[in-house]
Design a protein around this motif. Structure first.
Motif, PDB file in Angstrom:
ATOM      1  N   UNK A  68       3.580  10.752  -2.187  1.00 57.31           N
ATOM      2  CA  UNK A  68       3.284   9.921  -3.339  1.00 57.31           C
ATOM      3  C   UNK A  68       2.664   8.704  -2.439  1.00 57.31           C
ATOM      4  N   UNK A  69       2.785   8.571  -1.505  1.00 60.40           N
ATOM      5  CA  UNK A  69       2.133   7.249  -0.588  1.00 60.40           C
ATOM      6  C   UNK A  69       0.638   7.561  -0.590  1.00 60.40           C
ATOM      7  N   UNK A  70       0.268   8.852   0.008  1.00 61.32           N
ATOM      8  CA  UNK A  70      -1.017   9.128  -0.185  1.00 61.32           C
ATOM      9  C   UNK A  70      -1.804   9.060  -1.310  1.00 61.32           C
ATOM     10  N   UNK A  71      -0.965   9.642  -2.456  1.00 58.66           N
ATOM     11  CA  UNK A  71      -1.606   9.450  -3.723  1.00 58.66           C
ATOM     12  C   UNK A  71      -1.965   8.042  -4.285  1.00 58.66           C
ATOM     13  N   UNK A  72      -0.871   7.014  -4.045  1.00 59.15           N
ATOM     14  CA  UNK A  72      -1.103   5.477  -4.107  1.00 59.15           C
ATOM     15  C   UNK A  72      -2.200   4.952  -3.594  1.00 59.15           C
ATOM     16  N   UNK A  73      -2.275   5.309  -2.365  1.00 56.96           N
ATOM     17  CA  UNK A  73      -3.321   4.831  -1.379  1.00 56.96           C
ATOM     18  C   UNK A  73      -4.767   5.585  -1.573  1.00 56.96           C
ATOM     19  N   UNK A  99       0.797  -1.170  -0.054  1.00 58.33           N
ATOM     20  CA  UNK A  99      -0.053   0.003   0.197  1.00 58.33           C
ATOM     21  C   UNK A  99       0.663   1.089  -0.164  1.00 58.33           C
ATOM     22  N   UNK A 100       2.170   1.123   0.261  1.00 58.79           N
ATOM     23  CA  UNK A 100       3.001   2.305   0.247  1.00 58.79           C
ATOM     24  C   UNK A 100       3.258   2.888  -1.058  1.00 58.79           C
ATOM     25  N   UNK A 101       3.169   2.285  -2.075  1.00 62.90           N
ATOM     26  CA  UNK A 101       3.069   2.913  -3.489  1.00 62.90           C
ATOM     27  C   UNK A 101       4.463   2.564  -4.066  1.00 62.90           C
ATOM     28  N   UNK A 102       4.997   3.534  -4.693  1.00 64.29           N
ATOM     29  CA  UNK A 102       5.838   3.383  -6.113  1.00 64.29           C
ATOM     30  C   UNK A 102       7.202   3.155  -5.548  1.00 64.29           C
ATOM     31  N   UNK A 103       7.850   3.573  -4.384  1.00 66.67           N
ATOM     32  CA  UNK A 103       9.109   3.132  -3.834  1.00 66.67           C
ATOM     33  C   UNK A 103       9.189   1.582  -3.760  1.00 66.67           C
ATOM     34  N   UNK A 104       8.168   0.808  -3.029  1.00 65.77           N
ATOM     35  CA  UNK A 104       7.978  -0.425  -3.023  1.00 65.77           C
ATOM     36  C   UNK A 104       8.005  -1.035  -4.119  1.00 65.77           C
ATOM     37  N   UNK A 105       7.282  -0.682  -5.213  1.00 67.44           N
ATOM     38  CA  UNK A 105       6.777  -1.079  -6.346  1.00 67.44           C
ATOM     39  C   UNK A 105       7.991  -1.110  -7.355  1.00 67.44           C
ATOM     40  N   UNK A 106       8.394  -0.097  -7.854  1.00 68.46           N
ATOM     41  CA  UNK A 106       9.641   0.366  -8.659  1.00 68.46           C
ATOM     42  C   UNK A 106      10.883   0.290  -8.107  1.00 68.46           C
ATOM     43  N   UNK A 107      11.459   0.186  -6.907  1.00 68.89           N
ATOM     44  CA  UNK A 107      12.710   0.248  -6.433  1.00 68.89           C
ATOM     45  C   UNK A 107      12.920  -1.117  -5.632  1.00 68.89           C
TER      46      UNK A 107
END
Length: 350
Positions: free
Chosen positions: A215-220, A39-47
Motif C-alpha cells: 500500500x505504501x508503494x502504491x501511495x508513493x 508519503x507512507x500513505x493511507x494508514x497515516x492519512x486515514x487512521x
C-alpha cells in the motif's frame, strides 16, 4: 458596615472556591506529536492523523495534540528517540526500523523471516512488548503505548525477476540492518535509502529493486518506476506509539488508564486496516479487482514459490537473529537471550 463588608468578602471567597474546580476542569493539556511521514500513505492519512487530531474525543481527556508528520518538520525519522529524550515532543509515532541504530533492541520486533504473516506478527509484538517498553523507559525516558504494522514488506523491481535468487547482482533498497544482511545472503547489494527518496532512486537506477509495503508503494507511486512485484513478506514493518515519561507521569492514574485504552483501540484498528490495505494494494498494483483504496498499475505479479518462502522463514536462524544478536548484546547485555525466552516460543524457535 464592617459586617456587611466582611460578608461580601466571605461570599466572594466562597464563590471563587466554588469556581476553581470548574476552572481547572476547563484547563486543557497541550501535547506535541511527531507522526508518520505523509508519503507512507493511507494508514497515516486515514487512521493516525484523525486519531491525534481528535485526541480529546478519542481518549475522553482534556488533551489537545499538535500533530505534525515527521517529513513536514525538517527532522529525520532516525532521530525520533533522541528528540523525545530531549523533551521536544510528548508523543511519537515511532519508526521502529529507522531508530534501531540508536536502540538495537528495537530490531528484535521485526527480524527478517520472523513475521511472515499477520497472525505471527501479532504474537511477536505481544511477546516482545514489555521488553521494548522497559528498554525505552530506561534509555530514553519514553513509554511504549502500542505496536502496529504497515504490513508485509514486499519486493518491487524494475528488472524482470521470477524468483528471489534473481536479485543476485542487483542493488536493492533496504531500511535496516536485518534486511541488509538477508539481501547480501541472496547475492544482492543492499542500499540504504529513505522511503521518500526511493521513487527517485528507482527512476534514476540508483537501485534496481526496493522493499516496502504494497500500500505504501502504491501511495508513493513506486509502480510508476518498477515492473515487477513479488508479494513475499520479508518483515512486517512494525511501528509504535510512544510518549515521554514526563508527560505520562503528569497524568492521574485514571487518565493514564483512559489514555492506554485509547491507544489499545487505535492500534487494534490499524492492525485490521493494514491487512485490508495489503490485499487491496496487491490487486491495485497488478491491475486486478477489487481495487478500492489505491491507484491501478500494471506490474507483473511474481508468484511466491515454496522454496522462496522457506528461504525467507529460514533467515531468522541463519542470518537475521545471529547478526542482530551480536550487535544488540554489545549495547544491551543479555538482549538476545531475552528475545529467545520471549519471542522464540511465539514463533516456534528453540
Amino acid at each position: 458596615m464592617k459586617l456587611r463588608t466582611t460578608f461580601h468578602t466571605l461570599a466572594a471567597l466562597l464563590l471563587a472556591a466554588a469556581l476553581t474546580p470548574a476552572a481547572q476542569a476547563q484547563e486543557r493539556i497541550k501535547f506535541k506529536a511527531i507522526g508518520q511521514p505523509l508519503a507512507t500513505g493511507l494508514i497515516q492519512k486515514n487512521k493516525e492523523q484523525p486519531f491525534f487530531e481528535n485526541f480529546g474525543a478519542r481518549t475522553g481527556l482534556p488533551i489537545d495534540v499538535d500533530y505534525k508528520p515527521v517529513d513536514t518538520l525538517g527532522i529525520k525519522d532516525t532521530e525520533q528517540l533522541r528528540i523525545m529524550k530531549a523533551g521536544l515532543f510528548d508523543l511519537v509515532s515511532l519508526r521502529i526500523a529507522q531508530n534501531t541504530r540508536d536502540e538495537p533492541t528495537l530490531l528484535g520486533l521485526d527480524l527478517v523471516g520472523a513475521s511472515p504473516d499477520y497472525a505471527t506478527a501479532r504474537k511477536v509484538a505481544s511477546a516482545y512488548f514489555d521488553t521494548i517498553d522497559k528498554r525505552l523507559q530506561q534509555q530514553f525516558n519514553v513509554k511504549l503505548m502500542g505496536l502496529w504494522p504497515f504490513g508485509p514488506q514486499v519486493l518491487f523491481c524494475k528488472k524482470p525477476i521470477t524468483k528471489l535468487a534473481d536479485v543476485k547482482g542487483m542493488k536493492v533498497r533496504v531500511y535496516d540492518q536485518s534486511l541488509a544482511k538477508f539481501i547480501e545472503m541472496v547475492g544482492g547489494t543492499p542500499v540504504p535509502v529513505g522511503f521518500a527518496d526511493t521513487h527517485q532512486a528507482l527512476s534514476l537506477g540508483v537501485v534496481d529493486c526496493a522493499i516496502t509495503g504494497a500500500s505504501s508503494a502504491n501511495s508513493a507511486g513506486w509502480p510508476e518506476v518498477s515492473t515487477h512485484q513479488m508479494p513475499i513478506g520479508f518483515q512486517m514493518a512494525l511501528n509504535g506509539y510512544a510518549m515521554t515519561m514526563k508527560s505520562w507521569n503528569a497524568l492521574k492514574p485514571d487518565q493514564q488508564a483512559k489514555l492506554k485504552a485509547a491507544f489499545d483501540k487505535q492500534t487494534e484498528e490499524v492492525w485490521k486496516y493494514s491487512e485490508e490495505l495489503f490485499q487491496d494494494a496487491l490487486n491495485c498494483n497488478t491491475n486486478k479487482d477489487p481495487c478500492t483504496t489505491g491507484k491501478k498499475f500494471k506490474l507483473v505479479n511474481v508468484p511466491v514459490s515454496p522454496a522462496d518462502l522457506e528461504l525467507v522463514r529460514g533467515a531468522v536462524t541463519k542470518v537475521s537473529f545471529p547478526a542482530w544478536a551480536e550487535v544488540c548484546d554489545k549495547s544491551n547485555p543479555g538482549c538476545s537471550q531475552q528475545w529467545k525466552t520471549t519471542v522464540g516460543p511465539a514463533i516456534g524457535m528453540k
